[in-house]
Design a protein around this motif. Structure first.
Motif, PDB file in Angstrom:
ATOM      1  N   LYS A  56       0.632  -1.243  -0.223  1.00  0.00           N
ATOM      2  CA  LYS A  56      -0.112  -0.236   0.030  1.00  0.00           C
ATOM      3  C   LYS A  56       0.930   1.324  -0.051  1.00  0.00           C
ATOM      4  O   LYS A  56       0.434   2.280  -0.869  1.00  0.00           O
ATOM      5  CB  LYS A  56      -0.887   0.064   1.117  1.00  0.00           C
ATOM      6  CG  LYS A  56      -2.144  -0.986   1.209  1.00  0.00           C
ATOM      7  CD  LYS A  56      -3.315  -0.651   2.150  1.00  0.00           C
ATOM      8  CE  LYS A  56      -2.849  -0.552   3.589  1.00  0.00           C
ATOM      9  NZ  LYS A  56      -3.704  -0.376   4.606  1.00  0.00           N
ATOM     10  N   SER A  57       2.173   1.336   0.831  1.00  0.00           N
ATOM     11  CA  SER A  57       2.841   2.452   0.748  1.00  0.00           C
ATOM     12  C   SER A  57       3.501   2.664  -0.274  1.00  0.00           C
ATOM     13  O   SER A  57       3.917   3.841  -0.906  1.00  0.00           O
ATOM     14  CB  SER A  57       3.824   2.287   1.938  1.00  0.00           C
ATOM     15  OG  SER A  57       4.934   1.163   1.820  1.00  0.00           O
ATOM     16  N   SER A  80      -4.437  -3.678 -10.942  1.00  0.00           N
ATOM     17  CA  SER A  80      -4.383  -2.442 -11.840  1.00  0.00           C
ATOM     18  C   SER A  80      -3.162  -2.005 -12.649  1.00  0.00           C
ATOM     19  O   SER A  80      -2.835  -1.185 -13.571  1.00  0.00           O
ATOM     20  CB  SER A  80      -4.662  -1.275 -10.839  1.00  0.00           C
ATOM     21  OG  SER A  80      -3.679  -1.109  -9.770  1.00  0.00           O
ATOM     22  N   TYR A 119       2.511   1.376  -3.539  1.00  0.00           N
ATOM     23  CA  TYR A 119       1.210   1.669  -4.920  1.00  0.00           C
ATOM     24  C   TYR A 119       0.238   2.200  -3.970  1.00  0.00           C
ATOM     25  O   TYR A 119      -0.721   1.847  -4.058  1.00  0.00           O
ATOM     26  CB  TYR A 119       1.325   0.195  -5.359  1.00  0.00           C
ATOM     27  CG  TYR A 119       2.629  -0.510  -6.047  1.00  0.00           C
ATOM     28  CD1 TYR A 119       3.153   0.110  -7.291  1.00  0.00           C
ATOM     29  CD2 TYR A 119       3.091  -1.638  -5.381  1.00  0.00           C
ATOM     30  CE1 TYR A 119       4.274  -0.431  -7.557  1.00  0.00           C
ATOM     31  CE2 TYR A 119       4.272  -2.144  -5.853  1.00  0.00           C
ATOM     32  CZ  TYR A 119       4.810  -1.477  -7.199  1.00  0.00           C
ATOM     33  OH  TYR A 119       5.950  -2.188  -7.549  1.00  0.00           O
ATOM     34  N   PRO A 120       0.197   3.235  -3.738  1.00  0.00           N
ATOM     35  CA  PRO A 120      -1.039   4.043  -2.898  1.00  0.00           C
ATOM     36  C   PRO A 120      -1.982   4.118  -3.913  1.00  0.00           C
ATOM     37  O   PRO A 120      -3.455   4.347  -3.172  1.00  0.00           O
ATOM     38  CB  PRO A 120      -0.369   5.513  -2.436  1.00  0.00           C
ATOM     39  CG  PRO A 120       0.955   5.770  -3.243  1.00  0.00           C
ATOM     40  CD  PRO A 120       1.598   4.308  -3.791  1.00  0.00           C
ATOM     41  N   ASN A 121      -1.905   4.423  -5.042  1.00  0.00           N
ATOM     42  CA  ASN A 121      -2.961   4.876  -6.142  1.00  0.00           C
ATOM     43  C   ASN A 121      -3.615   3.803  -6.754  1.00  0.00           C
ATOM     44  O   ASN A 121      -4.423   3.564  -7.565  1.00  0.00           O
ATOM     45  CB  ASN A 121      -2.576   5.813  -6.948  1.00  0.00           C
ATOM     46  CG  ASN A 121      -2.446   7.196  -6.350  1.00  0.00           C
ATOM     47  OD1 ASN A 121      -2.984   7.489  -5.229  1.00  0.00           O
ATOM     48  ND2 ASN A 121      -1.055   7.837  -6.655  1.00  0.00           N
ATOM     49  N   GLU A 122      -2.948   2.371  -6.478  1.00  0.00           N
ATOM     50  CA  GLU A 122      -3.431   1.175  -7.189  1.00  0.00           C
ATOM     51  C   GLU A 122      -4.475   0.330  -6.617  1.00  0.00           C
ATOM     52  O   GLU A 122      -4.584   0.376  -5.333  1.00  0.00           O
ATOM     53  CB  GLU A 122      -1.988   0.219  -7.650  1.00  0.00           C
ATOM     54  CG  GLU A 122      -0.966   1.023  -8.118  1.00  0.00           C
ATOM     55  CD  GLU A 122      -1.276   1.329  -9.534  1.00  0.00           C
ATOM     56  OE1 GLU A 122      -2.273   1.049 -10.194  1.00  0.00           O
ATOM     57  OE2 GLU A 122      -0.515   2.252 -10.097  1.00  0.00           O
ATOM     58  N   VAL A 123      -5.083  -0.580  -7.298  1.00  0.00           N
ATOM     59  CA  VAL A 123      -6.126  -1.651  -6.790  1.00  0.00           C
ATOM     60  C   VAL A 123      -5.238  -2.645  -6.280  1.00  0.00           C
ATOM     61  O   VAL A 123      -4.476  -3.425  -6.706  1.00  0.00           O
ATOM     62  CB  VAL A 123      -7.119  -2.117  -7.673  1.00  0.00           C
ATOM     63  CG1 VAL A 123      -7.816  -3.266  -7.080  1.00  0.00           C
ATOM     64  CG2 VAL A 123      -7.753  -0.788  -8.332  1.00  0.00           C
TER      65      VAL A 123
END
Length: 330
Positions: free
Chosen positions: A73-74, A127, A76-80
């Motif tokens: 998450k850190s 994504s 790839y903060p903008n990915e699914v």
């Protein structure tokens, strides 16, 4: 509930990943003798082994998974990011002290204890994807924990993990992993230490380079005769004298794996030979990774990486007769 058993301890774990987001494909990423399990079951129903000489807890399976999710998450903060798919094997059963003398049939659920010696998981990032030879690949991270490699009868020391980042072929759920995206033995004393190691690997991985290497595989093909030669030499390889085997490239697939590859050359719905009896190296590679699903959890990542580099070696042998891999085609 809070109790101790030799080599085990129940330790509450704070959940940071919603357990109801469990998404898994129809086909597992590895099979062998493993079973799918939920993160909720690991967190709420499984005890955590300890090092018996100092009663220090091991880094639990659920902490490993949760930390990997947080690292992803850190980065790839903008990915699914999908919820983890988890496989476990080698269940270790026990019972609470008050149930020592009870017959099995009289045991209550709260008197039964369990944990799993081996665990593997993947986290997909759909994504970030690419198509190769008509197959959709999704970026995937994951790891393996095998407690049989730890000396739980001693004091706490650095614990060992396997971590990777690569792609998953969504047609067959085979994992595509290269050396650049794989650490076969990460040692960590704490979750913070483990997270740092995962962040280092995931951040340094060059996905475009890996994709380009896989795209090249679809441009070259093996004839049926060449395929048969590779399978035959692969079987011989496992019985070569040590002196001869040492000068050849490593092949980690066993006779059982090669038998599956041979069978699927004719029968696999997605990666079998074409109408002329040829098979491109992308399909050949997927036959190798498909057969690897029968490996135990603690060996399938090493064999998966080896399958990729073996296929690259065969490509090199097709282009260069002096290649170290030419022995498999001669």
């Amino acid at each position: 509930m809070n109790f101790n058993l030799p080599g085990t301890d129940f330790v509450p774990f704070t959940q940071s990943l919603s357990d109801d987001r469990k998404v898994s494909p129809k086909r597992p990423f590895v099979e062998a003798n493993s079973e799918e399990i939920s993160l909720s079951f690991l967190k709420n129903k499984c005890i955590i082994p300890v090092f018996t000489k100092d009663n220090e807890t091991t880094l639990s399976h659920q902490e490993f998974i949760d930390s990997a999710f947080n690292v992803v998450k850190s980065i790839y903060p903008n990915e699914v990011i999908e919820a983890p798919e988890i496989r476990v094997s080698h269940q270790i059963k026990g019972r609470t002290p008050d149930a020592i003398h009870l017959p099995v049939k009289d045991l209550k659920d709260e008197q039964k204890t369990t944990y799993y010696e081996r665990m593997a998981f993947i986290i997909r990032i759909p994504s970030i994807s690419e198509d190769i030879n008509g197959n959709r690949l999704s970026l995937t991270v994951g790891g393996v924990r095998a407690l049989n490699t730890e000396n739980l009868y001693n004091k706490k020391t650095s614990e060992k993990f396997k971590i990777f980042i690569g792609f998953q072929n969504m047609v067959c759920c085979n994992l595509c992993v290269s050396t650049d995206g794989f650490k076969s033995e990460v040692k960590a004393m704490s979750i913070i230490d483990l997270e740092d190691k995962m962040r280092e690997l995931f951040s340094s991985y060059c996905l475009q380079s890996h994709l380009n290497a896989m795209i090249q595989l679809a441009k070259y093909s093996l004839t049926e005769s060449q395929f048969a030669q590779i399978i035959g030499k692969g079987r011989l390889y496992n019985f070569l004298p040590k002196s001869e085997k040492s000068i050849l490239p490593e092949l980690l697939l066993t006779d059982g794996h090669l038998t599956t590859v041979a069978k699927d050359f004719y029968n696999d719905d997605s990666f079998c030979k074409d109408e002329f009896g040829n098979i491109n190296l992308w399909n050949f590679y997927n036959l190798l990774t498909g057969s690897n699903k029968s490996s135990y959890l603690d060996t399938f990542l090493d064999r998966g990486v080896n399958a990729f580099h073996f296929t690259e070696g065969i490509l090199d042998a097709l282009k260069n007769s002096d290649s170290r891999y030419s022995w498999f085609l001669q």
